[in-house]
Structures are given as structure tokens and as C-alpha cells.
Motif scaffolding. Sequence first.
Motif, PDB file in Angstrom:
ATOM      1  N   HIS A 112       0.838  -1.053   0.167  1.00 58.23           N
ATOM      2  CA  HIS A 112       0.104   0.044   0.208  1.00 58.23           C
ATOM      3  C   HIS A 112       1.213   1.153   0.056  1.00 58.23           C
ATOM      4  O   HIS A 112       0.321   2.770   0.518  1.00 58.23           O
ATOM      5  N   SER A 113       2.080   1.364  -0.006  1.00 56.36           N
ATOM      6  CA  SER A 113       2.574   2.262  -0.006  1.00 56.36           C
ATOM      7  C   SER A 113       2.936   2.849  -1.831  1.00 56.36           C
ATOM      8  O   SER A 113       2.239   2.358  -2.229  1.00 56.36           O
ATOM      9  N   ARG A 114       3.406   4.145  -1.312  1.00 51.75           N
ATOM     10  CA  ARG A 114       3.086   5.135  -2.517  1.00 51.75           C
ATOM     11  C   ARG A 114       4.050   4.504  -4.127  1.00 51.75           C
ATOM     12  O   ARG A 114       3.067   4.717  -5.466  1.00 51.75           O
ATOM     13  N   PHE A 115       5.423   3.474  -3.791  1.00 52.43           N
ATOM     14  CA  PHE A 115       5.658   3.373  -4.883  1.00 52.43           C
ATOM     15  C   PHE A 115       5.356   1.995  -5.892  1.00 52.43           C
ATOM     16  O   PHE A 115       4.909   2.612  -7.207  1.00 52.43           O
ATOM     17  N   ILE A 116       4.500   1.604  -4.485  1.00 52.86           N
ATOM     18  CA  ILE A 116       3.768   0.082  -5.085  1.00 52.86           C
ATOM     19  C   ILE A 116       2.212   0.865  -6.167  1.00 52.86           C
ATOM     20  O   ILE A 116       2.231   0.406  -6.717  1.00 52.86           O
ATOM     21  N   ARG A 117       2.095   1.659  -5.144  1.00 52.15           N
ATOM     22  CA  ARG A 117       0.556   2.315  -5.721  1.00 52.15           C
ATOM     23  C   ARG A 117       0.925   2.838  -7.487  1.00 52.15           C
ATOM     24  O   ARG A 117       0.463   2.757  -8.339  1.00 52.15           O
ATOM     25  N   PHE A 118       2.281   3.863  -7.374  1.00 55.65           N
ATOM     26  CA  PHE A 118       2.181   3.631  -8.396  1.00 55.65           C
ATOM     27  C   PHE A 118       2.820   3.142  -9.541  1.00 55.65           C
ATOM     28  O   PHE A 118       2.425   2.907 -10.607  1.00 55.65           O
ATOM     29  N   LEU A 119       3.389   1.770  -9.530  1.00 51.48           N
ATOM     30  CA  LEU A 119       3.882   0.734  -9.838  1.00 51.48           C
ATOM     31  C   LEU A 119       2.220   0.338 -10.749  1.00 51.48           C
ATOM     32  O   LEU A 119       2.891  -0.182 -11.627  1.00 51.48           O
ATOM     33  N   ALA A 120       1.545  -0.068  -9.083  1.00 48.16           N
ATOM     34  CA  ALA A 120       0.251  -0.919 -10.196  1.00 48.16           C
ATOM     35  C   ALA A 120      -0.692  -0.536 -10.691  1.00 48.16           C
ATOM     36  O   ALA A 120      -2.197  -0.875 -11.104  1.00 48.16           O
ATOM     37  N   HIS A 121      -0.225   0.736 -11.536  1.00 48.34           N
ATOM     38  CA  HIS A 121      -1.629   1.741 -11.772  1.00 48.34           C
ATOM     39  C   HIS A 121      -1.570   1.381 -13.175  1.00 48.34           C
ATOM     40  O   HIS A 121      -0.241   1.164 -13.919  1.00 48.34           O
ATOM     41  N   PRO A 122      -2.489   0.546 -13.941  1.00 47.77           N
ATOM     42  CA  PRO A 122      -2.482   0.224 -15.713  1.00 47.77           C
ATOM     43  C   PRO A 122      -2.163   0.833 -15.733  1.00 47.77           C
ATOM     44  O   PRO A 122      -0.811   0.435 -17.004  1.00 47.77           O
ATOM     45  N   VAL A 123      -1.914   2.647 -16.449  1.00 51.06           N
ATOM     46  CA  VAL A 123      -1.205   3.052 -17.184  1.00 51.06           C
ATOM     47  C   VAL A 123       0.345   2.705 -17.238  1.00 51.06           C
ATOM     48  O   VAL A 123       1.298   2.953 -17.824  1.00 51.06           O
ATOM     49  N   THR A 124       0.431   3.336 -15.764  1.00 52.68           N
ATOM     50  CA  THR A 124       1.971   3.315 -15.382  1.00 52.68           C
ATOM     51  C   THR A 124       2.950   1.940 -15.658  1.00 52.68           C
ATOM     52  O   THR A 124       3.620   1.864 -16.594  1.00 52.68           O
ATOM     53  N   ALA A 125       2.067   0.493 -15.458  1.00 53.08           N
ATOM     54  CA  ALA A 125       1.969  -0.276 -15.995  1.00 53.08           C
ATOM     55  C   ALA A 125       2.745  -0.307 -17.609  1.00 53.08           C
ATOM     56  O   ALA A 125       2.982  -1.114 -17.840  1.00 53.08           O
ATOM     57  N   LEU A 126       0.955  -0.298 -17.937  1.00 55.51           N
ATOM     58  CA  LEU A 126       1.889   0.041 -19.791  1.00 55.51           C
ATOM     59  C   LEU A 126       3.219   0.772 -19.895  1.00 55.51           C
ATOM     60  O   LEU A 126       3.933   0.137 -20.627  1.00 55.51           O
ATOM     61  N   LEU A 127       3.475   1.339 -20.208  1.00 63.92           N
ATOM     62  CA  LEU A 127       4.564   2.519 -19.717  1.00 63.92           C
ATOM     63  C   LEU A 127       5.584   1.724 -19.505  1.00 63.92           C
ATOM     64  O   LEU A 127       6.276   1.726 -20.872  1.00 63.92           O
ATOM     65  N   LEU A 128       5.564   0.740 -18.389  1.00 62.40           N
ATOM     66  CA  LEU A 128       7.159   0.051 -18.593  1.00 62.40           C
ATOM     67  C   LEU A 128       6.921  -1.266 -19.434  1.00 62.40           C
ATOM     68  O   LEU A 128       8.420  -1.968 -19.831  1.00 62.40           O
ATOM     69  N   ASN A 129       5.703  -1.757 -19.616  1.00 53.26           N
ATOM     70  CA  ASN A 129       5.843  -2.916 -20.172  1.00 53.26           C
ATOM     71  C   ASN A 129       6.080  -2.975 -21.755  1.00 53.26           C
ATOM     72  O   ASN A 129       6.778  -2.818 -22.446  1.00 53.26           O
ATOM     73  N   VAL A 130       5.010  -1.889 -22.666  1.00 49.49           N
ATOM     74  CA  VAL A 130       5.059  -1.237 -23.829  1.00 49.49           C
ATOM     75  C   VAL A 130       5.997  -0.476 -24.384  1.00 49.49           C
ATOM     76  O   VAL A 130       6.677  -0.629 -25.248  1.00 49.49           O
ATOM     77  N   GLY A 131       6.110   0.171 -23.526  1.00 49.53           N
ATOM     78  CA  GLY A 131       6.765   1.496 -23.483  1.00 49.53           C
ATOM     79  C   GLY A 131       8.638   0.802 -23.360  1.00 49.53           C
ATOM     80  O   GLY A 131       9.300   1.639 -24.042  1.00 49.53           O
ATOM     81  N   GLY A 132       9.011  -0.011 -22.341  1.00 52.37           N
ATOM     82  CA  GLY A 132       9.633  -1.225 -22.479  1.00 52.37           C
ATOM     83  C   GLY A 132      10.223  -1.219 -23.799  1.00 52.37           C
ATOM     84  O   GLY A 132      12.095  -1.292 -23.868  1.00 52.37           O
ATOM     85  N   MET A 133       9.501  -1.553 -24.476  1.00 48.81           N
ATOM     86  CA  MET A 133       9.540  -2.363 -26.025  1.00 48.81           C
ATOM     87  C   MET A 133      10.094  -1.330 -26.891  1.00 48.81           C
ATOM     88  O   MET A 133      11.718  -1.855 -27.396  1.00 48.81           O
TER      89      MET A 133
END
Length: 265
Positions: A112-133
Motif C-alpha cells: 500500500h506504499s505510494r511506490f507500489i501504488r504508482f507501479l501497480a496503476h494500469p497506465v504505469t504498467a503499460l508504459l513500463l511494459n510496452v514503452g520498454g519495448m
Amino acid sequence: MHAGHPSPLDWLPFLLVVLVTCQYLMAAWLQRLEGHWSLWRCGFFVLGSTLLAIAFWPSLMRWAHADLVGHMTLHLLIGMFAPLAWVLAAPVTLLLKTLPQAGGKWMVALLHSRFIRFLAHPVTALLLNVGGMYVLYLTPLYAASLQNSALHYLIHLHFLLAGYLFCWAILAEPDASPHRLGVRVRLGVLFAAIATHSLLGKLMYGWGFPRNTGHTLEHVQAAAQWMYYGGDLAEVLLAVVLMTCWLRRPVGRREALLGSHPQTG
């Protein structure tokens, strides 16, 4: 990467997968002794681990290091199919059930930390996943990984972590997500991922990315097609799982989750 026989270091990713799988199964066995833990969850974890073990087998890793089609094959296994299976195994829930009380409280606070909440947001996860590609294949980063074994392994670790995070963010279950977003929002992000992933495949096919790799244009195009169609299959499978999870809920709860207004919890 080593051209001859694999070194002990080359076996490390494979052995880590075996170790993590043994830990999961041991924890699941203890939970079944004390109460209940689904055998389906165990099956999903073993499935994901099997895909990862295949991908991390040293000879296949060497093939993927030298061959772009091999790289794309491992990308699909490590970054798309295996993470979905692991998410469905609910490893975080099992960990919370297994840890002692102090460790469980620390884990809940972390989730429930801010860091995990930030990473676990679908938009952030999209940027890390597809954006990383996009960063990997449209810049010199992939070519650099061909000359650097550590970078090669780090890229595959990113595939696994970003893929897991994206599947978890979209499904938001069976491990509870720190965000309570409507299924329309999560489907919208998933459709954006499908579109941007497909666009990347077309850019690679049409413009010959990644460049300066020593591969012929035909070889790059074959790898791009493999990523394009394999990625579509994985993301459609994720959409099917999302809708299946939603349809299994009671009708009242389903209506509540249909809304597109994000509610953070």
C-alpha cells in the motif's frame, strides 16, 4: 554469452526459477495442511515456471542472444505468457498467508506504499511494459545488449517484472490490487496495449528495427511478425481471462465493477 559450454552463471536464471517454484509449492503444501489452497493456483504457478525454465535454459538463452527470432520467442515466454500464469497463481496472497505476523504487516505496508501504488496503476504498467519495448527496439539498446551479457539478462528480467506487473494491473486479482478500477478502465488500457504493441511490430517490419544488429532485413521482419502475432495472442488471452474473472462475479458486484470511474483504495 558464452559460445561453448554454459558457465555456472548461465544456469543462475534457470536455478532461480526452480528455487522460487519449490518455495511456492512448499508454502502451498503448508496452507493445504492448515486449511485450503487451490490446486489450480499451484498448476498455474508450475505452468508459468515451466515456460520460464524453458526460456532460461542456457542453450536457448544463447540462441536468443544471437538470433532475433529466438529473442522474440523468449520475449513472449518471459514477458507475456509466463507472467499471466504466475499472476493467476496468487503468489502474493500465498506469501501473506505464510509470513509471520510481523512480516505480513511489513508486506501489507509495502503493497500500500505510494511506490507500489504508482507501479501497480494500469497506465504505469503499460508504459513500463510496452514503452520498454519501444525503447529497446527503436534505439541502439538492443544492439548494445548483443555485446553485453549482463545487459542481455537485465532486459529479460525487465520483461518478466514488467509483464507480471502489467498482468496484475489489468486483472487486479487474484492478488488484491491497491487500485479499484472499473473493468472498462482496465479493458481500455489493455486495448491501448494491443494497439501500441501492434504498431511497434509494424514499425519494426516496415523500417527494419532494431538496426545495426547484423541481421538481414528479412530476418528482422520475421522476428517482427513473430512478436506481432504472438503478442496479439497473449494480449487477447489476457482479455479473455479478465472477462472470465468479471463474469464469475455476482451480478451486483459485476455492475459495481463495470463503472469507469477510478476509485482508489
